[in-house]
Design an enzyme around this catalytic site. Structure first.
Site, mmCIF file in Angstrom:
data_model
loop_
_atom_site.group_PDB
_atom_site.id
_atom_site.type_symbol
_atom_site.label_atom_id
_atom_site.label_comp_id
_atom_site.label_asym_id
_atom_site.label_seq_id
_atom_site.Cartn_x
_atom_site.Cartn_y
_atom_site.Cartn_z
ATOM 1 N N ARG A 74 -55.541 -1.301 16.922
ATOM 2 C CA ARG A 74 -55.896 0.104 16.798
ATOM 3 C C ARG A 74 -55.932 0.813 18.161
ATOM 4 O O ARG A 74 -55.586 1.983 18.263
ATOM 5 C CB ARG A 74 -57.265 0.190 16.119
ATOM 6 C CG ARG A 74 -57.472 1.494 15.482
ATOM 7 C CD ARG A 74 -58.852 1.670 14.958
ATOM 8 N NE ARG A 74 -59.040 3.099 14.766
ATOM 9 C CZ ARG A 74 -59.345 3.916 15.733
ATOM 10 N NH1 ARG A 74 -59.540 3.467 16.956
ATOM 11 N NH2 ARG A 74 -59.472 5.208 15.490
ATOM 12 N N CYS A 112 -59.693 0.121 9.227
ATOM 13 C CA CYS A 112 -59.801 -1.299 9.502
ATOM 14 C C CYS A 112 -61.078 -1.803 8.858
ATOM 15 O O CYS A 112 -61.831 -1.016 8.299
ATOM 16 C CB CYS A 112 -59.726 -1.591 10.998
ATOM 17 S SG CYS A 112 -61.207 -1.200 11.890
ATOM 18 N N ARG A 147 -61.441 4.754 10.395
ATOM 19 C CA ARG A 147 -61.493 5.051 11.838
ATOM 20 C C ARG A 147 -60.504 6.165 12.177
ATOM 21 O O ARG A 147 -59.410 5.925 12.667
ATOM 22 C CB ARG A 147 -61.222 3.784 12.643
ATOM 23 C CG ARG A 147 -62.312 2.760 12.428
ATOM 24 C CD ARG A 147 -62.133 1.545 13.258
ATOM 25 N NE ARG A 147 -62.373 1.768 14.671
ATOM 26 C CZ ARG A 147 -62.225 0.829 15.597
ATOM 27 N NH1 ARG A 147 -61.826 -0.374 15.255
ATOM 28 N NH2 ARG A 147 -62.463 1.099 16.861
ATOM 29 N N PRO A 148 -60.922 7.405 11.904
ATOM 30 C CA PRO A 148 -60.023 8.538 12.137
ATOM 31 C C PRO A 148 -59.807 8.791 13.633
ATOM 32 O O PRO A 148 -60.573 8.293 14.471
ATOM 33 C CB PRO A 148 -60.778 9.711 11.507
ATOM 34 C CG PRO A 148 -62.215 9.325 11.578
ATOM 35 C CD PRO A 148 -62.261 7.831 11.484
ATOM 36 N N ASP A 194 -59.220 12.150 14.487
ATOM 37 C CA ASP A 194 -59.214 13.620 14.469
ATOM 38 C C ASP A 194 -59.725 14.221 15.779
ATOM 39 O O ASP A 194 -59.205 15.244 16.250
ATOM 40 C CB ASP A 194 -60.053 14.133 13.280
ATOM 41 C CG ASP A 194 -61.480 13.587 13.301
ATOM 42 O OD1 ASP A 194 -61.648 12.357 13.444
ATOM 43 O OD2 ASP A 194 -62.422 14.393 13.201
ATOM 44 N N LEU A 195 -60.716 13.578 16.408
ATOM 45 C CA LEU A 195 -61.269 14.160 17.639
ATOM 46 C C LEU A 195 -60.280 14.040 18.805
ATOM 47 O O LEU A 195 -60.180 14.950 19.635
ATOM 48 C CB LEU A 195 -62.601 13.497 18.000
ATOM 49 C CG LEU A 195 -63.741 13.705 16.986
ATOM 50 C CD1 LEU A 195 -64.917 12.783 17.304
ATOM 51 C CD2 LEU A 195 -64.202 15.163 16.989
ATOM 52 N N ASP A 213 -71.104 -2.972 19.000
ATOM 53 C CA ASP A 213 -70.330 -4.207 19.169
ATOM 54 C C ASP A 213 -71.221 -5.448 19.336
ATOM 55 O O ASP A 213 -70.706 -6.566 19.422
ATOM 56 C CB ASP A 213 -69.382 -4.089 20.377
ATOM 57 C CG ASP A 213 -68.253 -3.100 20.112
ATOM 58 O OD1 ASP A 213 -68.018 -2.777 18.940
ATOM 59 O OD2 ASP A 213 -67.601 -2.661 21.081
ATOM 60 N N ILE A 224 -73.054 3.747 14.098
ATOM 61 C CA ILE A 224 -71.736 4.143 14.611
ATOM 62 C C ILE A 224 -70.650 3.882 13.563
ATOM 63 O O ILE A 224 -69.822 4.752 13.282
ATOM 64 C CB ILE A 224 -71.390 3.390 15.922
ATOM 65 C CG1 ILE A 224 -72.542 3.474 16.922
ATOM 66 C CG2 ILE A 224 -70.087 3.918 16.525
ATOM 67 C CD1 ILE A 224 -72.891 4.853 17.403
ATOM 68 N N ARG A 240 -58.869 -12.104 19.785
ATOM 69 C CA ARG A 240 -58.531 -10.729 20.166
ATOM 70 C C ARG A 240 -59.452 -10.251 21.286
ATOM 71 O O ARG A 240 -59.050 -9.392 22.084
ATOM 72 C CB ARG A 240 -58.690 -9.795 18.963
ATOM 73 C CG ARG A 240 -57.585 -9.946 17.932
ATOM 74 C CD ARG A 240 -57.710 -8.859 16.894
ATOM 75 N NE ARG A 240 -58.121 -7.626 17.542
ATOM 76 C CZ ARG A 240 -58.967 -6.733 17.033
ATOM 77 N NH1 ARG A 240 -59.506 -6.908 15.866
ATOM 78 N NH2 ARG A 240 -59.273 -5.641 17.694
HETATM 79 N N1 EPU Z 1 -64.655 8.900 15.162
HETATM 80 C C1 EPU Z 1 -64.278 10.014 14.467
HETATM 81 N N2 EPU Z 1 -63.168 10.683 14.878
HETATM 82 C C2 EPU Z 1 -62.429 10.294 15.949
HETATM 83 C C3 EPU Z 1 -62.822 9.152 16.663
HETATM 84 C C4 EPU Z 1 -63.959 8.462 16.257
HETATM 85 O O1 EPU Z 1 -64.932 10.384 13.488
HETATM 86 O O2 EPU Z 1 -61.431 10.972 16.263
HETATM 87 C C5 EPU Z 1 -65.863 8.145 14.755
HETATM 88 C C6 EPU Z 1 -65.567 6.693 14.404
HETATM 89 O O3 EPU Z 1 -65.089 6.546 13.074
HETATM 90 C C7 EPU Z 1 -66.905 6.043 14.624
HETATM 91 C C8 EPU Z 1 -67.446 6.818 15.841
HETATM 92 O O4 EPU Z 1 -66.742 8.055 15.854
HETATM 93 O O5 EPU Z 1 -67.744 6.258 13.535
HETATM 94 C C9 EPU Z 1 -67.280 6.125 17.185
HETATM 95 O O6 EPU Z 1 -65.952 5.683 17.339
HETATM 96 P P1 EPU Z 1 -65.217 5.587 18.747
HETATM 97 O O7 EPU Z 1 -64.084 6.547 18.760
HETATM 98 O O8 EPU Z 1 -66.206 5.681 19.850
HETATM 99 O O9 EPU Z 1 -64.615 4.114 18.681
HETATM 100 P P2 EPU Z 1 -63.290 3.668 19.417
HETATM 101 O O10 EPU Z 1 -63.168 4.408 20.677
HETATM 102 O O11 EPU Z 1 -62.172 3.690 18.466
HETATM 103 C C10 EPU Z 1 -64.346 1.812 20.906
HETATM 104 C C11 EPU Z 1 -64.237 0.323 21.028
HETATM 105 C C12 EPU Z 1 -64.878 -0.337 19.826
HETATM 106 C C13 EPU Z 1 -66.342 0.106 19.742
HETATM 107 C C14 EPU Z 1 -66.430 1.637 19.679
HETATM 108 C C15 EPU Z 1 -67.847 2.171 19.702
HETATM 109 C C16 EPU Z 1 -62.193 0.033 22.273
HETATM 110 C C17 EPU Z 1 -60.812 -0.494 22.331
HETATM 111 N N3 EPU Z 1 -62.837 -0.055 21.120
HETATM 112 O O12 EPU Z 1 -63.631 2.148 19.722
HETATM 113 O O13 EPU Z 1 -64.831 -1.736 20.073
HETATM 114 O O14 EPU Z 1 -66.948 -0.437 18.603
HETATM 115 O O15 EPU Z 1 -65.715 2.194 20.809
HETATM 116 O O16 EPU Z 1 -68.505 1.743 20.847
HETATM 117 O O17 EPU Z 1 -62.709 0.479 23.275
HETATM 118 C C18 EPU Z 1 -64.742 -4.007 19.535
HETATM 119 O O18 EPU Z 1 -64.537 -4.236 20.741
HETATM 120 O O19 EPU Z 1 -65.008 -4.914 18.707
HETATM 121 C C19 EPU Z 1 -64.664 -2.629 19.053
HETATM 122 C C20 EPU Z 1 -64.504 -2.323 17.769
#
Ligand code: EPU
Length: 416
Positions: free
Chosen positions: A86, A110, A115-116, A118-119, A301, A323, A393
């Site tokens: 992702r 996933c 996991r949108p 949109d932001l 995490d 989260i 991973r």
């Molecule tokens: N969200 C939205 N819209 C968006 C982006 C996110 O609604 O455009 C929501 C997500 O669905 C979630 C929340 O905002 O409910 C937080 O998501 P975030 O975008 O912060 O997650 P991420 O950036 O996709 C990273 C880590 C994740 C970790 C999260 C939260 C990486 C590669 N991944 O994901 O790590 O859980 O931040 O801290 O940096 C892991 O390592 O096992 C893992 C899943």
């Protein structure tokens, strides 16, 4: 895994997966060579290097150091490369910044939930990009990229990769960008530090407001990735559960404050130096209440691993996931090992039991697999964790590292 062995000794913490991935993507922002040290040897990192290679970059890897030179880049990352991970979505920002266009397969949901992105896309739009979704791909096009004030907070708070993505596009935009409600995670700060070494002008990373002054171009840079706070936290829990005295070397205790506090509340002792943590294990935890939050709160995490810890002991613990409200795939597997856990919406209610028993269990995602390994360390008898590719991973040689501390884990290839 044969449970019940006491762990002791020292373990070296690897470089952070969630820092390394966006930093590797950021190397696409320049034609020059970038050298990144302390890159963990993980399958997610391999996927990212494959994507960089596909996009035209020259990639070399020698132990923990990765060299990337993206003299010319193409702007399309197709489904068969992107679907494996992702976090591939974080090449969108640098490609948009450098080439003013990018096409990347839209990541699906996933197992940890919907996991949108949109932001991320709203941020690109605010910078002047047009967004289209065609045939499962997201196409982002911005003949001109102009700085803007961008509110980046959604229903679940800030977004880590969203903040990274917009920051990476904005460093090459005209004028000033302000990201309001930015993610404050240490991995965002690490990326901003790398971008600044490349000649970007990013201020405020680590706070809710990041200010980016666009520059014309970036140059090559050398950088060392920060230690992985989630790998460290996972070893802290392993030490608490089954440790005598385990020292984590090359960790950053400042990034682990809430994890340390949670373990202290559960009755464990932790000694800290500038770059190490020593956990004094003593078996069963006291029951606690825990809630996941964006940084500096308790990390999502680490939620599954804490469920594994709190499964044993006396009293009732509650673990609330704010989260990713559906991130509880580990619960049914822990129950197969004798844990007494019920779910009420996004809260796990854990009634501590005196013992867990080994069982064959199925890993469903990265942190859920870590939780099963932690449960197996303390269970009576043999635990068989299947689909361990999930754990590879995000954990570098977790079996070897735990075995060096005294665990008894064997990796077996299963046919079919
Ligand atoms: N969200 C939205 N819209 C968006 C982006 C996110 O609604 O455009 C929501 C997500 O669905 C979630 C929340 O905002 O409910 C937080 O998501 P975030 O975008 O912060 O997650 P991420 O950036 O996709 C990273 C880590 C994740 C970790 C999260 C939260 C990486 C590669 N991944 O994901 O790590 O859980 O931040 O801290 O940096 C892991 O390592 O096992 C893992 C899943």
């Amino acid at each position: 895994m044969h449970g019940g062995h006491k762990l002791s000794g020292t373990v070296n913490i690897s470089g952070s997966k969630n820092s390394a991935l966006p930093i590797l993507a950021a190397t696409l922002l320049t034609k020059d060579e970038c050298v990144i040290h302390h890159v963990p040897d993980l399958s997610d990192v391999h996927f990212m290097l494959q994507i960089l290679d596909h996009l035209g970059a020259q990639v070399e890897r020698a132990s923990g150091t990765v060299t990337v030179k993206a003299e010319k880049v193409t702007t399309e990352a197709p489904y068969d490369v992107v679907r494996k991970m992702r976090a591939s979505v974080c090449v969108l920002g640098p490609l948009l910044g450098r080439e003013r266009e990018a096409t990347v397969s839209l990541p699906g949901g996933c197992v940890i939930g919907d996991r949108p992105i949109d932001l991320h896309l709203k941020g690109f739009e605010a910078l002047g990009a047009a967004i289209r979704v065609v045939g499962g791909d997201v196409k982002v096009l911005a003949p001109q990229l102009r700085g803007a004030v961008i509110p980046m907070t959604g229903k679940f708070g800030s977004t880590v990769l969203g903040t990274d993505n917009v920051m990476m596009a904005a460093v090459l935009a005209d004028g000033t960008t302000v990201i309001d409600g930015a993610a404050e995670e240490p991995e965002v700060v690490d990326l901003a530090n790398f971008l600044n070494k490349m000649g970007a002008k990013v201020e405020g990373a680590g706070s809710r407001r990041i200010i980016i002054e666009g520059v014309k171009e970036l140059h090559g840079a050398e950088h060392e990735v920060i230690p992985d706070r989630i790998e460290a936290g996972t070893f802290m829990v392993a030490a608490a559960i089954s440790g005598a005295e385990v020292k984590l070397r090359r960790a950053n205790p400042a990034h682990l404050a809430t994890v340390s506090q949670a373990l202290e509340r559960a009755g464990y002792r932790i000694q800290v130096t500038v770059n190490s943590l020593t956990v004094l294990g003593n078996g069963e935890p006291h029951s606690i209440e825990l809630t996941t939050e964006t940084y500096p709160g308790f990390p999502t995490d680490m939620q599954a691993q804490m469920c594994a810890l709190l499964s044993r002991g006396q009293g009732i613990s509650t673990v609330t996931e704010n989260i990713f409200p559906q991130r509880f795939m580990h619960v049914s597997e822990l129950k197969r090992m004798g844990a007494n856990i019920s779910l009420e919406n996004n809260t796990a209610i854990i009634n501590g039991v005196t013992a867990l028993s080994g069982a064959p269990v199925m890993a469903s995602d990265l942190r859920a697999s870590a939780a099963l390994v932690l449960a197996g360390l303390q269970a009576d008898g043999v635990t068989e964790v299947n689909r361990v590719y999930h754990i590879d991973r995000g954990y570098e040689m977790i079996d070897e590292k735990l075995n060096a501390l005294g665990a008894q884990i064997e990796r077996v290839k299963v046919k079919g």
